[in-house]
Design an enzyme around this catalytic site. Structure first.
Site, PDB file in Angstrom:
ATOM      1  N   ASP A 330       0.839  -1.202   0.000  1.00  0.00           N
ATOM      2  CA  ASP A 330       0.000   0.000   0.000  1.00  0.00           C
ATOM      3  C   ASP A 330       0.871   1.248   0.000  1.00  0.00           C
ATOM      4  O   ASP A 330       0.618   2.195  -0.722  1.00  0.00           O
ATOM      5  CB  ASP A 330      -0.938   0.001   1.211  1.00  0.00           C
ATOM      6  CG  ASP A 330      -0.214  -0.124   2.550  1.00  0.00           C
ATOM      7  OD1 ASP A 330       0.932  -0.610   2.579  1.00  0.00           O
ATOM      8  OD2 ASP A 330      -0.789   0.275   3.582  1.00  0.00           O
ATOM      9  N   ARG A 334       4.976   4.430   6.269  1.00  0.00           N
ATOM     10  CA  ARG A 334       4.423   4.397   7.628  1.00  0.00           C
ATOM     11  C   ARG A 334       4.388   2.961   8.159  1.00  0.00           C
ATOM     12  O   ARG A 334       4.927   2.048   7.520  1.00  0.00           O
ATOM     13  CB  ARG A 334       3.033   5.033   7.646  1.00  0.00           C
ATOM     14  CG  ARG A 334       1.973   4.214   6.946  1.00  0.00           C
ATOM     15  CD  ARG A 334       0.578   4.778   7.201  1.00  0.00           C
ATOM     16  NE  ARG A 334      -0.423   4.040   6.472  1.00  0.00           N
ATOM     17  CZ  ARG A 334      -1.340   4.602   5.701  1.00  0.00           C
ATOM     18  NH1 ARG A 334      -1.392   5.902   5.541  1.00  0.00           N
ATOM     19  NH2 ARG A 334      -2.238   3.843   5.094  1.00  0.00           N
ATOM     20  N   ASP A 335       3.752   2.800   9.297  1.00  0.00           N
ATOM     21  CA  ASP A 335       3.749   1.483   9.932  1.00  0.00           C
ATOM     22  C   ASP A 335       2.724   0.546   9.287  1.00  0.00           C
ATOM     23  O   ASP A 335       1.864   0.009   9.973  1.00  0.00           O
ATOM     24  CB  ASP A 335       3.477   1.641  11.431  1.00  0.00           C
ATOM     25  CG  ASP A 335       2.213   2.435  11.700  1.00  0.00           C
ATOM     26  OD1 ASP A 335       1.640   2.998  10.744  1.00  0.00           O
ATOM     27  OD2 ASP A 335       1.782   2.490  12.866  1.00  0.00           O
ATOM     28  N   GLU A 336       2.819   0.397   7.968  1.00  0.00           N
ATOM     29  CA  GLU A 336       1.998  -0.599   7.251  1.00  0.00           C
ATOM     30  C   GLU A 336       2.897  -1.351   6.275  1.00  0.00           C
ATOM     31  O   GLU A 336       3.351  -2.419   6.566  1.00  0.00           O
ATOM     32  CB  GLU A 336       0.831   0.074   6.516  1.00  0.00           C
ATOM     33  CG  GLU A 336      -0.159   0.706   7.484  1.00  0.00           C
ATOM     34  CD  GLU A 336      -1.603   0.612   7.038  1.00  0.00           C
ATOM     35  OE1 GLU A 336      -2.013  -0.418   6.505  1.00  0.00           O
ATOM     36  OE2 GLU A 336      -2.331   1.598   7.265  1.00  0.00           O
ATOM     37  N   ASP A 343      -5.466  -2.606  -3.052  1.00  0.00           N
ATOM     38  CA  ASP A 343      -4.609  -1.634  -3.729  1.00  0.00           C
ATOM     39  C   ASP A 343      -4.001  -2.266  -4.981  1.00  0.00           C
ATOM     40  O   ASP A 343      -3.980  -1.670  -6.062  1.00  0.00           O
ATOM     41  CB  ASP A 343      -3.501  -1.148  -2.784  1.00  0.00           C
ATOM     42  CG  ASP A 343      -4.057  -0.596  -1.472  1.00  0.00           C
ATOM     43  OD1 ASP A 343      -4.949  -1.241  -0.898  1.00  0.00           O
ATOM     44  OD2 ASP A 343      -3.606   0.464  -1.020  1.00  0.00           O
ATOM     45  N   TRP A 400     -10.926  -6.151  -2.532  1.00  0.00           N
ATOM     46  CA  TRP A 400      -9.712  -6.657  -1.907  1.00  0.00           C
ATOM     47  C   TRP A 400      -9.632  -8.171  -2.199  1.00  0.00           C
ATOM     48  O   TRP A 400      -8.634  -8.665  -2.705  1.00  0.00           O
ATOM     49  CB  TRP A 400      -9.740  -6.362  -0.396  1.00  0.00           C
ATOM     50  CG  TRP A 400      -9.267  -4.971  -0.069  1.00  0.00           C
ATOM     51  CD1 TRP A 400      -8.099  -4.650   0.548  1.00  0.00           C
ATOM     52  CD2 TRP A 400      -9.911  -3.715  -0.374  1.00  0.00           C
ATOM     53  NE1 TRP A 400      -7.974  -3.269   0.650  1.00  0.00           N
ATOM     54  CE2 TRP A 400      -9.066  -2.675   0.088  1.00  0.00           C
ATOM     55  CE3 TRP A 400     -11.091  -3.351  -1.002  1.00  0.00           C
ATOM     56  CZ2 TRP A 400      -9.385  -1.321  -0.045  1.00  0.00           C
ATOM     57  CZ3 TRP A 400     -11.414  -2.006  -1.132  1.00  0.00           C
ATOM     58  CH2 TRP A 400     -10.568  -1.018  -0.665  1.00  0.00           C
ATOM     59  N   GLU A 601      -2.300   9.035  -1.163  1.00  0.00           N
ATOM     60  CA  GLU A 601      -3.352   8.115  -0.732  1.00  0.00           C
ATOM     61  C   GLU A 601      -4.723   8.805  -0.773  1.00  0.00           C
ATOM     62  O   GLU A 601      -5.713   8.210  -1.175  1.00  0.00           O
ATOM     63  CB  GLU A 601      -3.046   7.672   0.708  1.00  0.00           C
ATOM     64  CG  GLU A 601      -4.082   6.770   1.331  1.00  0.00           C
ATOM     65  CD  GLU A 601      -3.686   6.324   2.725  1.00  0.00           C
ATOM     66  OE1 GLU A 601      -2.897   7.029   3.385  1.00  0.00           O
ATOM     67  OE2 GLU A 601      -4.170   5.266   3.164  1.00  0.00           O
ATOM     68  N   HIS A 622       1.132   6.166  -2.375  1.00  0.00           N
ATOM     69  CA  HIS A 622       0.117   5.105  -2.398  1.00  0.00           C
ATOM     70  C   HIS A 622      -0.350   5.003  -3.848  1.00  0.00           C
ATOM     71  O   HIS A 622      -0.924   5.941  -4.370  1.00  0.00           O
ATOM     72  CB  HIS A 622      -1.058   5.591  -1.554  1.00  0.00           C
ATOM     73  CG  HIS A 622      -1.440   4.713  -0.425  1.00  0.00           C
ATOM     74  ND1 HIS A 622      -0.698   4.620   0.729  1.00  0.00           N
ATOM     75  CD2 HIS A 622      -2.517   3.905  -0.239  1.00  0.00           C
ATOM     76  CE1 HIS A 622      -1.310   3.797   1.572  1.00  0.00           C
ATOM     77  NE2 HIS A 622      -2.417   3.338   1.001  1.00  0.00           N
TER      78      HIS A 622
HETATM   79  C1  BGC Z   1      -4.135   0.862   3.665  1.00  0.00           C
HETATM   80  C2  BGC Z   1      -4.926   0.849   2.394  1.00  0.00           C
HETATM   81  C3  BGC Z   1      -5.796  -0.354   2.473  1.00  0.00           C
HETATM   82  C4  BGC Z   1      -6.795  -0.045   3.523  1.00  0.00           C
HETATM   83  C5  BGC Z   1      -7.918  -0.996   3.655  1.00  0.00           C
HETATM   84  C6  BGC Z   1      -5.110   1.102   4.761  1.00  0.00           C
HETATM   85  O1  BGC Z   1      -4.566   1.237   5.993  1.00  0.00           O
HETATM   86  O2  BGC Z   1      -3.095   1.738   3.647  1.00  0.00           O
HETATM   87  O3  BGC Z   1      -4.323   1.204   1.266  1.00  0.00           O
HETATM   88  O4  BGC Z   1      -6.283  -0.854   1.305  1.00  0.00           O
HETATM   89  O5  BGC Z   1      -6.153   0.180   4.757  1.00  0.00           O
HETATM   90  O6  BGC Z   1      -8.630  -0.798   4.758  1.00  0.00           O
END
Ligand code: BGC
Length: 712
Positions: A330, A334-336, A343, A400, A601, A622
């Site tokens: 994504d 950051r913390d992901e 995505d 998704w 994003e 993003h």
């Molecule tokens: C991500 C998104 C993702 C979404 C879905 C986010 O935190 O960064 O790109 O698809 O959550 O809930």
């Protein structure tokens, strides 16, 4: 492979503390060939006789926990004959463990397994494998964690101890499936800035993913420290609140003399570095950024007469570079940094035109099917991490989850890859079964928790979900997935009849249930996915809605990729161009005008006063909205595969007077296809190159042409 090798670990395994495994061995004779095979639980960095082995960054890559890839390196020229050789492999937590796992990290041991095969000229073989004869020590790299960064102490020394054997399944080890992840380019800083609050900032002029390399003279014990960010605040000061829990730091303790270093077990998403400490004055020559991503070859190019649009095209490319680091993420900062499936679903077509990413997605789709839940649900992030395990929960969002069908089918369309369809078929079928079992109403997908039109601007206040009907969105994508499975069944010789019948029933039910469309996204989906019978009136409704909204969109992750297609396919190309070329908020070019160098994003990531909409969920890298790229390739320039893999092509451009020219090209396995239109003496001219037979449609008139170059 690895029959005689053992998993080894350090007896004191500490979270985020990398461990170096060492083996010294004597090479006795002339070497014909030497191959090193390695993998780890964690990420590893291999060195032989003080030189880096191979160039895979963050090997062995990020996969489902059900498998781990090993790499094979030819080290023939790196070994010293008639001499002692020193193999050192550093292992850190990487993707395997730590904060990246979205929750409380578990201290599962980092471990290494390796096998060095030496074939001598005299016909003898020797094998050096990981076992209890290896040594293990704590490293100068004192700390490495993907969100938080690295701490390196160049003066640190630890006394090695014997490595410990770890009992861990070896059957999960597989050969590397995806492309290598490598250093791609070096970027010099554009400027060293003194911020209003006194901070020194290094600006690379481009939001990117990777790390940096610096050189400095220093006294022993002095330090180099950076914190990274993507954007400056409205005063021009450092801002990284949007990294949330990721500290995104780097610290290095110098030895006496010249210090040159680049990180080995971390990456960052950044445009700026805040210089928290540097032994001398930092200059443009002290540091470079190093861009890292999967080694995918660039295949698609877009160009136009508008500099703003060209910057958007560049942002789409950089969005892909920044988020194709072994898996489609994504965001990289950051913390992901997770493989959010939605995505990737909305971006995969653009991605497959921009770069050759067949192998990249083949690998990720393998992880997708491995991590699919027992009930057929597709976890919303792939690969699954140790703490956020979605394969056991019932939650799969439409779009998704449709990654299971849309992405393999797109790989088939772009690359003609039938194998991928065969490999993913059972996964697709199981996914449909999951929808059938969870929906509250047969022939729809309704009553389930959804992401909706994620980040749609028509969201009720306080919500991330646009106001489009979530059951409608889910049902449309259910219909689309059944349609894909019907087609795939035909292609690979399975029974397609039941999907044909199911598809018809779903369509009937959707039509009977959702009779009116109230949002841009609902109209766009109804048109694009052939839900509505009376396309003319819905297309007009959509165009009117956009005009009434000041020629601006309101769509989120789900509506945006299809919006311009729905317009231009139904006679409203000019409205599509109005949206594409809109410069006010919200629009693609709005972010460009505010200086974006990657895709945002949120449409409203930053307002015109330079204020951020929130620190929560505000990534500036993003790629989802970069999905507009495929409209430019396919509709504006009109290049579409007529047969999978572009074995035959349709070229149907949609020119406008709003631009002087627009061009697109895609390198396919048959050669380069290009389409350009421009204005000359009050007329539109077309320049088309095709390596295969093509149907060129100009002003509604079809011309059949063989391979060659044409002007119309
Ligand atoms: C991500 C998104 C993702 C979404 C879905 C986010 O935190 O960064 O790109 O698809 O959550 O809930």
């Amino acid at each position: 492979m690895f029959e005689c090798a053992e998993w080894i670990t350090h007896k004191e395994n500490k979270l985020y503390e990398p461990v170096c495994f060492i083996k010294k061995f004597y090479v006795n004779g002339k070497i014909k060939k030497a191959t090193l095979n390695v993998t780890s639980l964690g990420c590893y960095y291999p060195q032989l006789n003080n030189k880096r082995v191979g160039n895979f960054i963050l090997a062995p890559g990020f996969t489902s926990r059900k498998r781990v890839q090993y790499q094979e390196y030819d080290v023939t020229s790196m070994l010293k004959e008639a001499s002692v050789n020193n193999l050192e492999i550093l292992v850190g937590d990487g993707w395997y463990n730590g904060k990246i796992n979205f929750g409380v990290a578990q201290n599962v041991p980092k471990a290494l397994i390796a096998q060095l095969n030496i074939e001598y000229e005299n016909g003898q073989f020797e094998q050096i494998v990981t076992d209890s004869s290896w040594l293990a020590r704590k490293d100068k790299l004192r700390f490495a964690e993907l969100y938080d960064g690295e701490i390196y102490d160049s003066n640190y020394r630890d006394t090695p101890v014997n490595a410990q054997l770890l009992s861990h399944d070896k059957s999960i080890i597989v050969k590397q499936q995806g492309p290598d992840v490598i250093e791609q380019e070096r970027i010099k800083p554009k400027a060293i800035i003194k911020a209003p609050n006194g901070d020194t900032l290094v600006d690379f002029g481009q939001n990117l993913t990777g790390y940096f390399e610096f050189t400095t003279e220093a006294k022993r014990g002095q330090s180099v420290a950076f914190t990274v960010c993507e954007e400056l605040d409205k005063e021009g000061n450092f801002y990284n609140e949007n990294y949330r829990d990721a500290k995104a730091r780097f610290e290095y303790i110098c030895h006496e003399g010249t210090n040159t270093y680049k990180p080995t077990l971390a990456f960052w998403g950044f445009r700026y570095l805040r210089v928290d400490s540097f032994p001398c004055e930092i200059t443009l020559d002290s540091i470079n950024a190093i861009v890292v991503h999967s080694d995918i070859k660039r295949t698609g190019y877009l160009d136009s007469s508008s500099p703003l649009l060209n910057q958007l095209f560049s942002n789409i490319i950089w969005g892909q570079k920044g988020n194709f680091l072994d898996i489609p993420t994504d965001c990289p900062q950051r913390d992901e940094r997770q493989g959010w499936t939605g995505d990737a679903t909305v971006f995969c077509r653009t991605a497959s035109y921009n770069f050759y990413c067949e192998k990249f997605f083949e690998k990720w789709l393998t992880d997708l099917r491995l991590d699919q839940g027992e009930k057929g649900n597709i976890p919303n992030i792939i690969p699954q991490t140790v703490c956020w395990d979605w394969s056991t929960t019932e939650n799969t969002g439409a779009v998704w989850g449709d990654s299971a069908t849309i992405i393999p089918y797109q790989m088939y369309l772009t690359y003609g890859n039938e194998e991928i369809l065969k490999n993913q078929y059972d996964c697709m079928v199981k996914y449909l079964g999951y929808i059938e079992a969870t929906t509250k109403e047969k022939y729809l997908w309704s009553g389930c928790d959804q992401f909706g039109d994620w980040l749609g601007l028509d969201a009720p206040s306080g919500s991330y979900r646009g106001s489009s009907n979530e059951d409608f969105i889910a049902s449309v994508f259910y219909y689309n997935s059944v349609k894909i499975v019907e087609q795939v069944s035909e292609i690979i010789g399975k029974d397609s009849q039941k999907y044909k019948e199911l598809k018809e029933k779903i369509l009937e039910k959707i039509r009977a249930t959702f009779k009116q469309y109230k949002t841009q996204t609902e109209c766009a989906l109804a048109l694009y996915f052939d839900i509505v019978e009376d396309k003319k009136s819905v297309a007009k409704q959509l165009a009117d809605m956009i005009k009434a909204n000041d020629n601006k969109l309101q769509t989120g992750f789900v509506g945006t990729p299809y919006l311009l297609h729905a317009l231009s396919q139904n006679g409203y190309s000019e409205v599509a161009y109005d949206l594409l070329l809109q410069e006010g908020f919200p629009s693609w070019l709005y972010s460009v005008k505010l200086g974006a160098t990657t895709m945002w994003e949120h449409w409203d990531g930053k307002n015109e006063q330079g204020e951020f909409w929130s620190e929560n969920m505000n990534s500036f890298n993003h790629y989802a909205y970069g999905s507009v790229g495929d409209w430019v390739y396919q509709e504006a320039c009109g290049i579409k595969p007529r047969l999978p893999g572009f074995e035959q092509v349709t070229i149907e451009p949609h020119p406008t007077h709003k631009l002087d020219y627009l061009s697109a090209s895609i390198d396919t396995k048959y050669g380069k296809i290009s389409s350009k239109w421009y204005h000359e003496n009050g007329k539109v001219k077309y320049k088309i190159t095709t390596p295969v037979s093509a149907i060129v449609i100009i002003d509604g008139k079809a011309h059949k042409v063989e391979k060659g170059e044409y002007t119309f």
